[in-house]
Design an enzyme around this catalytic site. Sequence first.
Site, mmCIF file in Angstrom:
data_model
loop_
_atom_site.group_PDB
_atom_site.id
_atom_site.type_symbol
_atom_site.label_atom_id
_atom_site.label_comp_id
_atom_site.label_asym_id
_atom_site.label_seq_id
_atom_site.Cartn_x
_atom_site.Cartn_y
_atom_site.Cartn_z
ATOM 1 N N THR A 12 44.609 29.856 49.974
ATOM 2 C CA THR A 12 45.970 29.698 50.474
ATOM 3 C C THR A 12 46.673 28.471 49.896
ATOM 4 O OG1 THR A 12 45.409 30.815 52.519
ATOM 5 C CG2 THR A 12 47.284 29.334 52.608
ATOM 6 N N ASP A 54 41.429 34.878 46.148
ATOM 7 C CA ASP A 54 41.213 34.802 47.583
ATOM 8 C C ASP A 54 39.708 34.577 47.750
ATOM 9 O OD1 ASP A 54 42.645 36.085 50.356
ATOM 10 O OD2 ASP A 54 40.455 35.955 50.319
ATOM 11 N N SER A 55 39.311 33.702 48.640
ATOM 12 C CA SER A 55 37.886 33.354 48.681
ATOM 13 C C SER A 55 37.013 34.509 49.159
ATOM 14 C CB SER A 55 37.650 32.103 49.526
ATOM 15 O OG SER A 55 37.820 32.362 50.891
ATOM 16 N N SER A 56 37.609 35.562 49.689
ATOM 17 C CA SER A 56 36.811 36.754 50.012
ATOM 18 C C SER A 56 36.184 37.337 48.744
ATOM 19 C CB SER A 56 37.686 37.844 50.643
ATOM 20 O OG SER A 56 38.543 37.299 51.597
ATOM 21 N N THR A 86 39.760 29.156 52.680
ATOM 22 C CA THR A 86 38.969 28.760 53.845
ATOM 23 C C THR A 86 37.978 29.840 54.281
ATOM 24 O OG1 THR A 86 40.699 29.559 55.337
ATOM 25 C CG2 THR A 86 40.755 27.228 54.743
ATOM 26 N N ASP A 87 38.279 31.110 53.964
ATOM 27 C CA ASP A 87 37.468 32.189 54.532
ATOM 28 C C ASP A 87 35.982 32.069 54.195
ATOM 29 O OD1 ASP A 87 39.726 33.219 55.670
ATOM 30 O OD2 ASP A 87 40.005 34.830 54.216
ATOM 31 N N THR A 263 19.721 32.027 65.212
ATOM 32 C CA THR A 263 20.165 32.344 66.569
ATOM 33 C C THR A 263 21.641 32.756 66.581
ATOM 34 O OG1 THR A 263 20.520 31.507 68.807
ATOM 35 C CG2 THR A 263 20.593 29.873 67.048
HETATM 36 N N1 ASP Z 1 42.237 34.359 52.582
HETATM 37 C C1 ASP Z 1 42.365 32.965 52.221
HETATM 38 C C2 ASP Z 1 41.155 32.598 51.382
HETATM 39 O O1 ASP Z 1 40.129 32.374 51.913
HETATM 40 C C3 ASP Z 1 42.464 32.132 53.443
HETATM 41 C C4 ASP Z 1 42.650 30.661 53.201
HETATM 42 O O2 ASP Z 1 42.571 30.133 52.111
HETATM 43 O O3 ASP Z 1 42.866 29.959 54.203
HETATM 44 O O4 ASP Z 1 41.277 32.564 50.198
#
Ligand code: ASP
Length: 330
Positions: A12, A54-56, A86-87, A263
């Site tokens: 992002t 996108d980090s996905s 962030t993902d 866990t």
């Molecule tokens: N979908 C974004 C990513 O992980 C979300 C982010 O960066 O906050 O690339």
Amino acid sequence: MKSVLLLHTGGTLGMAGRRPTPLQPDTWSQAILTRVPELAELANIDTRILCNLDSSDIGPDEWGGLVDEIAAARASHDGMVVIHGTDTMAYTASALSFALSGLDRPVVLTGSQRPLGEIRTDARRNLVDAVDLATRDIPEVGVCFDGQLLRGNRASKGDAWAYAAFASPGCPPLARLGLDVEIGAHVRRPAGPFAADGRFDSRVAVYHVLPGMEPANLRRLAEGMRGLVLAAFGVGNVPMRTRAVATEVKRLVDDGVTVLVVTQARAGSVDLSLYANGVGLADAGAISGGDLGLEAAVTKLMHALARWPEEVAPRRQYLEADVAGERAAR
Ligand code: ASP
């Protein structure tokens, strides 16, 4: 003045709106220093775009690329900042912590919940904090977000909305950025010489144990896999009375699948000796993940399988040890 390499991977922070846009290296590096000029007051900044995803879409291949870049940059830079979505930031941070042993300088991952170009963005603060931290004596892989530096292999994205997106249950922040920068006494020192090994075997699956689960599902999920992270109840318990999960686990282990138990609880640690419903897993050959978080468990298992594809004993020893602060020492 210290020198810091900014490695861009996407997310992002660099997005226009909510969609990734193709970035040109020069344009991007000019833009970031124009938009956040104070970065140049903190360090000599070099920038490099590894990818803009996108980090996905970031996984073992990109982790390997990052490991190579970071290893090479040690010759010329005092610290590295990885800009990342962030993902899956916690997965990448964990993976890097296992791949970069004997790390002797900071590798700081950061990103933002709102793009750098948007009003009320958190990108500016996170970038400034991350570069500042990358000039300090913190030889660890960390996640810098919302005024904190968290140990990378303890971090987890806990909030998809708030600016405080990350937490590290069981491990206090490595640093807090308030009026001053407070660095924790538990920051690790390099153990041994630096070595980079960016291999990961992605044939790892995760099974979240459920009440009433069908044990045969484990076998279906593990088809073609070499490792299985079993997210069990409490301290590592699974159904036993009418659902013989441990029997199925034993079959998998006998077939060469490494089973690592974590866990489902947000804090605490696996202990496969406390309840009969956990002892069965230990007897079946499953390995206790202690207080490993999910991201650390997955990436450590991928790394262990790549490092010791055939050798069961060193792989087990590695998984049971605390190698990068990812689990409480046994
Ligand atoms: N979908 C974004 C990513 O992980 C979300 C982010 O960066 O906050 O690339």
